[in-house]
Motif scaffolding. Structure first.
Motif, PDB file in Angstrom:
ATOM      1  N   ALA A 185     -81.195 -63.989 -40.076  1.00  0.00           N
ATOM      2  CA  ALA A 185     -80.611 -62.753 -39.544  1.00  0.00           C
ATOM      3  C   ALA A 185     -81.703 -61.805 -39.077  1.00  0.00           C
ATOM      4  CB  ALA A 185     -79.746 -62.073 -40.600  1.00  0.00           C
ATOM      5  N   ALA A 186     -82.789 -61.730 -39.840  1.00  0.00           N
ATOM      6  CA  ALA A 186     -83.886 -60.833 -39.470  1.00  0.00           C
ATOM      7  C   ALA A 186     -84.555 -61.289 -38.181  1.00  0.00           C
ATOM      8  CB  ALA A 186     -84.903 -60.762 -40.604  1.00  0.00           C
ATOM      9  N   VAL A 187     -84.847 -62.581 -38.079  1.00  0.00           N
ATOM     10  CA  VAL A 187     -85.577 -63.082 -36.910  1.00  0.00           C
ATOM     11  C   VAL A 187     -84.663 -63.197 -35.688  1.00  0.00           C
ATOM     12  CG1 VAL A 187     -86.858 -65.042 -35.983  1.00  0.00           C
ATOM     13  CG2 VAL A 187     -87.300 -64.261 -38.308  1.00  0.00           C
ATOM     14  N   LEU A 188     -83.573 -63.939 -35.820  1.00  0.00           N
ATOM     15  CA  LEU A 188     -82.699 -64.185 -34.670  1.00  0.00           C
ATOM     16  C   LEU A 188     -81.882 -62.952 -34.292  1.00  0.00           C
ATOM     17  CD1 LEU A 188     -81.481 -67.762 -35.628  1.00  0.00           C
ATOM     18  CD2 LEU A 188     -83.349 -67.118 -34.087  1.00  0.00           C
ATOM     19  N   GLY A 189     -81.313 -62.298 -35.298  1.00  0.00           N
ATOM     20  CA  GLY A 189     -80.546 -61.085 -35.012  1.00  0.00           C
ATOM     21  C   GLY A 189     -81.423 -59.966 -34.485  1.00  0.00           C
ATOM     22  N   GLY A 190     -82.611 -59.821 -35.073  1.00  0.00           N
ATOM     23  CA  GLY A 190     -83.541 -58.813 -34.585  1.00  0.00           C
ATOM     24  C   GLY A 190     -83.987 -59.082 -33.159  1.00  0.00           C
ATOM     25  N   TYR A 191     -84.178 -60.365 -32.830  1.00  0.00           N
ATOM     26  CA  TYR A 191     -84.551 -60.734 -31.459  1.00  0.00           C
ATOM     27  C   TYR A 191     -83.424 -60.392 -30.496  1.00  0.00           C
ATOM     28  CZ  TYR A 191     -85.867 -63.505 -27.423  1.00  0.00           C
ATOM     29  OH  TYR A 191     -86.167 -63.904 -26.149  1.00  0.00           O
ATOM     30  N   ALA A 192     -82.196 -60.745 -30.848  1.00  0.00           N
ATOM     31  CA  ALA A 192     -81.063 -60.473 -29.972  1.00  0.00           C
ATOM     32  C   ALA A 192     -80.876 -58.975 -29.755  1.00  0.00           C
ATOM     33  CB  ALA A 192     -79.790 -61.093 -30.555  1.00  0.00           C
ATOM     34  N   PHE A 193     -80.999 -58.215 -30.832  1.00  0.00           N
ATOM     35  CA  PHE A 193     -80.816 -56.771 -30.717  1.00  0.00           C
ATOM     36  C   PHE A 193     -81.937 -56.139 -29.891  1.00  0.00           C
ATOM     37  CE2 PHE A 193     -80.874 -52.361 -32.179  1.00  0.00           C
ATOM     38  CZ  PHE A 193     -79.549 -52.022 -31.964  1.00  0.00           C
ATOM     39  N   SER A 194     -83.167 -56.530 -30.154  1.00  0.00           N
ATOM     40  CA  SER A 194     -84.281 -55.937 -29.399  1.00  0.00           C
ATOM     41  C   SER A 194     -84.245 -56.375 -27.940  1.00  0.00           C
ATOM     42  CB  SER A 194     -85.620 -56.277 -30.041  1.00  0.00           C
ATOM     43  OG  SER A 194     -85.853 -57.660 -30.027  1.00  0.00           O
ATOM     44  N   TRP A 195     -83.765 -57.591 -27.670  1.00  0.00           N
ATOM     45  CA  TRP A 195     -83.621 -58.036 -26.283  1.00  0.00           C
ATOM     46  C   TRP A 195     -82.603 -57.162 -25.552  1.00  0.00           C
ATOM     47  CZ3 TRP A 195     -79.587 -60.811 -23.666  1.00  0.00           C
ATOM     48  CH2 TRP A 195     -79.960 -61.275 -22.411  1.00  0.00           C
TER      49      TRP A 195
ATOM     50  N   LEU B 189     -89.111 -54.508 -35.212  1.00  0.00           N
ATOM     51  CA  LEU B 189     -89.674 -54.280 -36.538  1.00  0.00           C
ATOM     52  C   LEU B 189     -88.670 -53.597 -37.462  1.00  0.00           C
ATOM     53  CD1 LEU B 189     -92.045 -54.256 -38.542  1.00  0.00           C
ATOM     54  CD2 LEU B 189     -92.724 -52.070 -37.526  1.00  0.00           C
ATOM     55  N   VAL B 190     -88.007 -52.565 -36.963  1.00  0.00           N
ATOM     56  CA  VAL B 190     -87.011 -51.848 -37.765  1.00  0.00           C
ATOM     57  C   VAL B 190     -85.821 -52.762 -38.074  1.00  0.00           C
ATOM     58  CG1 VAL B 190     -85.359 -49.934 -37.725  1.00  0.00           C
ATOM     59  CG2 VAL B 190     -87.717 -49.577 -36.971  1.00  0.00           C
ATOM     60  N   ALA B 191     -85.355 -53.507 -37.092  1.00  0.00           N
ATOM     61  CA  ALA B 191     -84.228 -54.416 -37.312  1.00  0.00           C
ATOM     62  C   ALA B 191     -84.586 -55.499 -38.321  1.00  0.00           C
ATOM     63  CB  ALA B 191     -83.803 -55.046 -35.985  1.00  0.00           C
ATOM     64  N   PHE B 192     -85.803 -56.010 -38.243  1.00  0.00           N
ATOM     65  CA  PHE B 192     -86.263 -57.032 -39.185  1.00  0.00           C
ATOM     66  C   PHE B 192     -86.242 -56.493 -40.607  1.00  0.00           C
ATOM     67  CE2 PHE B 192     -89.353 -59.550 -41.490  1.00  0.00           C
ATOM     68  CZ  PHE B 192     -89.119 -60.836 -41.027  1.00  0.00           C
ATOM     69  N   LEU B 193     -86.753 -55.296 -40.792  1.00  0.00           N
ATOM     70  CA  LEU B 193     -86.794 -54.706 -42.130  1.00  0.00           C
ATOM     71  C   LEU B 193     -85.402 -54.345 -42.638  1.00  0.00           C
ATOM     72  CD1 LEU B 193     -89.952 -52.455 -41.745  1.00  0.00           C
ATOM     73  CD2 LEU B 193     -89.769 -54.652 -42.928  1.00  0.00           C
ATOM     74  N   LEU B 194     -84.544 -53.849 -41.751  1.00  0.00           N
ATOM     75  CA  LEU B 194     -83.192 -53.495 -42.163  1.00  0.00           C
ATOM     76  C   LEU B 194     -82.360 -54.717 -42.538  1.00  0.00           C
ATOM     77  CD1 LEU B 194     -82.245 -50.610 -39.731  1.00  0.00           C
ATOM     78  CD2 LEU B 194     -82.696 -50.471 -42.169  1.00  0.00           C
ATOM     79  N   ALA B 195     -82.671 -55.861 -41.955  1.00  0.00           N
ATOM     80  CA  ALA B 195     -81.942 -57.080 -42.306  1.00  0.00           C
ATOM     81  C   ALA B 195     -82.156 -57.444 -43.764  1.00  0.00           C
ATOM     82  CB  ALA B 195     -82.372 -58.233 -41.403  1.00  0.00           C
ATOM     83  N   PHE B 196     -83.297 -57.124 -44.310  1.00  0.00           N
ATOM     84  CA  PHE B 196     -83.569 -57.399 -45.722  1.00  0.00           C
ATOM     85  C   PHE B 196     -83.110 -56.257 -46.630  1.00  0.00           C
ATOM     86  CE2 PHE B 196     -86.520 -60.335 -43.716  1.00  0.00           C
ATOM     87  CZ  PHE B 196     -86.241 -61.479 -44.434  1.00  0.00           C
TER      88      PHE B 196
ATOM     89  N   LEU C  49     -73.283 -58.869 -37.692  1.00  0.00           N
ATOM     90  CA  LEU C  49     -72.382 -58.202 -36.765  1.00  0.00           C
ATOM     91  C   LEU C  49     -73.100 -57.127 -35.959  1.00  0.00           C
ATOM     92  CD1 LEU C  49     -69.436 -57.821 -35.790  1.00  0.00           C
ATOM     93  CD2 LEU C  49     -69.211 -56.112 -37.587  1.00  0.00           C
ATOM     94  N   VAL C  50     -73.881 -56.312 -36.634  1.00  0.00           N
ATOM     95  CA  VAL C  50     -74.589 -55.232 -35.942  1.00  0.00           C
ATOM     96  C   VAL C  50     -75.666 -55.788 -35.017  1.00  0.00           C
ATOM     97  CG1 VAL C  50     -76.143 -53.270 -36.288  1.00  0.00           C
ATOM     98  CG2 VAL C  50     -74.088 -53.488 -37.673  1.00  0.00           C
TER      99      VAL C  50
END
Length: 98
Positions: free
Chosen positions: A17-27, A60-67, A77-78
């Motif tokens: 979720a941190a890696v893939l979700g963070g990538y999708a969100f930042s993209w 970076l923020v999305a990665f940290l928030l995933a944890f 979802l987010v």
């Protein structure tokens, strides 16, 4: 307060979720930021570079928030939903510019 599970399965899903979700969100943020800044009158490459810099911080923020988040489902979802909404908004904005 319920104890947090730290099974290997849970850790793998948090990491995904941190890696893939963070990538999708930042993209999505990068795509929308580039389109919005270009629509506001900024040169394309300047808008692109600024969006990439902001996108790196967002990742970076999305990665940290995933944890840090309690609900793994809400994280997915987010991240994926927000990335998809931002990418769709960027696509619509780009179509309006052309």
């Amino acid at each position: 307060m319920a104890a947090l599970t730290s099974s290997p399965f849970h850790i793998v899903h948090r990491t995904a979720a941190a890696v893939l979700g963070g990538y999708a969100f930042s993209w999505g943020v990068i795509a929308f930021g580039t389109a919005a800044l270009f629509a506001a009158g900024m040169e394309f490459h300047d808008a692109e570079h600024l969006s990439y810099l902001v996108g790196l911080l967002v990742f970076l923020v999305a990665f940290l928030l995933a944890f840090a988040a309690r609900s793994l489902g809400r994280v997915w979802l987010v991240m994926l939903g927000g990335g998809a909404v931002l990418a769709a908004a960027a696509s619509l904005l780009q179509q309006q510019l052309v």
